[in-house]
Design an enzyme around this catalytic site. Sequence first.
Site, PDB file in Angstrom:
ATOM      1  N   GLU A  41      -7.760   0.257  -1.878  1.00  0.00           N
ATOM      2  CA  GLU A  41      -6.347   0.567  -1.669  1.00  0.00           C
ATOM      3  C   GLU A  41      -5.533  -0.723  -1.741  1.00  0.00           C
ATOM      4  OE1 GLU A  41      -5.858   4.524   0.629  1.00  0.00           O
ATOM      5  OE2 GLU A  41      -6.034   2.926   2.098  1.00  0.00           O
TER       6      GLU A  41
ATOM      7  N   LYS B  37      -2.552   9.629   8.699  1.00  0.00           N
ATOM      8  CA  LYS B  37      -1.943   8.526   9.468  1.00  0.00           C
ATOM      9  C   LYS B  37      -1.332   9.083  10.760  1.00  0.00           C
ATOM     10  CE  LYS B  37      -1.475   6.063   5.158  1.00  0.00           C
ATOM     11  NZ  LYS B  37      -0.824   5.045   4.364  1.00  0.00           N
TER      12      LYS B  37
ATOM     13  N   GLU C 290      -3.554  -0.801   7.182  1.00  0.00           N
ATOM     14  CA  GLU C 290      -2.616  -0.745   8.313  1.00  0.00           C
ATOM     15  C   GLU C 290      -3.313  -1.169   9.601  1.00  0.00           C
ATOM     16  OE1 GLU C 290      -1.423   3.271   7.486  1.00  0.00           O
ATOM     17  OE2 GLU C 290      -0.490   2.544   5.648  1.00  0.00           O
TER      18      GLU C 290
ATOM     19  N   HIS D 203      -8.772   0.387   7.181  1.00  0.00           N
ATOM     20  CA  HIS D 203      -7.500   0.644   6.486  1.00  0.00           C
ATOM     21  C   HIS D 203      -6.581  -0.571   6.627  1.00  0.00           C
ATOM     22  CE1 HIS D 203      -3.740   2.408   5.256  1.00  0.00           C
ATOM     23  NE2 HIS D 203      -4.467   3.349   4.659  1.00  0.00           N
TER      24      HIS D 203
ATOM     25  N   GLY E 246       2.161   3.699   0.061  1.00  0.00           N
ATOM     26  CA  GLY E 246       3.438   4.199   0.561  1.00  0.00           C
ATOM     27  C   GLY E 246       4.647   3.626  -0.164  1.00  0.00           C
TER      28      GLY E 246
ATOM     29  N   ASN F 114      -5.556  11.065   4.313  1.00  0.00           N
ATOM     30  CA  ASN F 114      -5.355  10.285   5.529  1.00  0.00           C
ATOM     31  C   ASN F 114      -3.958  10.607   6.046  1.00  0.00           C
ATOM     32  OD1 ASN F 114      -5.033   8.369   7.490  1.00  0.00           O
ATOM     33  ND2 ASN F 114      -5.047   6.609   6.103  1.00  0.00           N
TER      34      ASN F 114
ATOM     35  N   SER G 191      -0.288   5.629  -3.276  1.00  0.00           N
ATOM     36  CA  SER G 191       0.714   6.425  -3.992  1.00  0.00           C
ATOM     37  C   SER G 191       0.119   7.381  -5.024  1.00  0.00           C
ATOM     38  CB  SER G 191       1.768   5.515  -4.641  1.00  0.00           C
ATOM     39  OG  SER G 191       2.441   4.768  -3.652  1.00  0.00           O
TER      40      SER G 191
END
Length: 249
Positions: A166, A11, A96, A94, A172, A9, A212
């Site tokens: 996730e 992003k 985010e 996701h 991240g 991904n 990560s």
Amino acid sequence: MRKQIVAGNWKMNKDYVDSEILVSKLLETHQHSDVDVIIAPPFTNLLAASHTLKSTSIAVAAQNMHFAESGAYTGEISAEMLKSVGVHTVILGHSERRAYFNETDELLAKKVDAALANDMRVIFCFGEELTERKAGKENEVVESQIKNALFHLSETSWSQIVLAYEPVWAIGTGETATPEQAQDMHAFIRKTLENQYSATLADSVSILYGGSVKPANAKEIFSKPDVDGGLIGGAALDAEMFNAIIHSF
Ligand code: 13P
């Protein structure tokens, strides 16, 4: 036998030129393996990436899409539009998107339906926040995310669904879930699917871990019996690292 998958991904990273460079590097260094490889560049590079990767074993995915077929939804992209540029896979849910764009389970259920109505494969993401894990609520949170967005689906629709656990606290941050934490959650997800559908269905759905994942930890995470691969963020932006993760199986 369920599929092993490594998906990148990207992003909101890589402009047109840099994206083309990364796709070429991936292609040059990609060696055939039994693992399904998927990359999800930004919208502006989907057409170019799908052209370059046509007739290769690397598939291209979008990072989001709208649920409507077309119409007055300024700034949005439909399933039909994605398919018209050769994209047949979409990442939905996701964290985010949930956190910064207010995507709810209810909205995601509509997006999932739209993707499936267009014969697209969905990589459906979910995962708990750190406060939820600290409160011991991770299973409850994950179960409700899956239930609310996906449990209205028929058993046959699940052949188009890939799950991606996730944990938000691992995205991240450099802090990965331990292989045991990933395994425990993946086994719980499979049990939840079995309770709602059947053991056969639960056994057929690929469940990816994301958060990560790097070449240094991928092997151990992927060695767990219920982990079928990874959804990779930062490390997917580097061809060498991404390839090393693919070959961690
Ligand atoms: P990182 O690998 O950068 O933690 O990102 C994971 C992710 O969000 C993939 O969707």
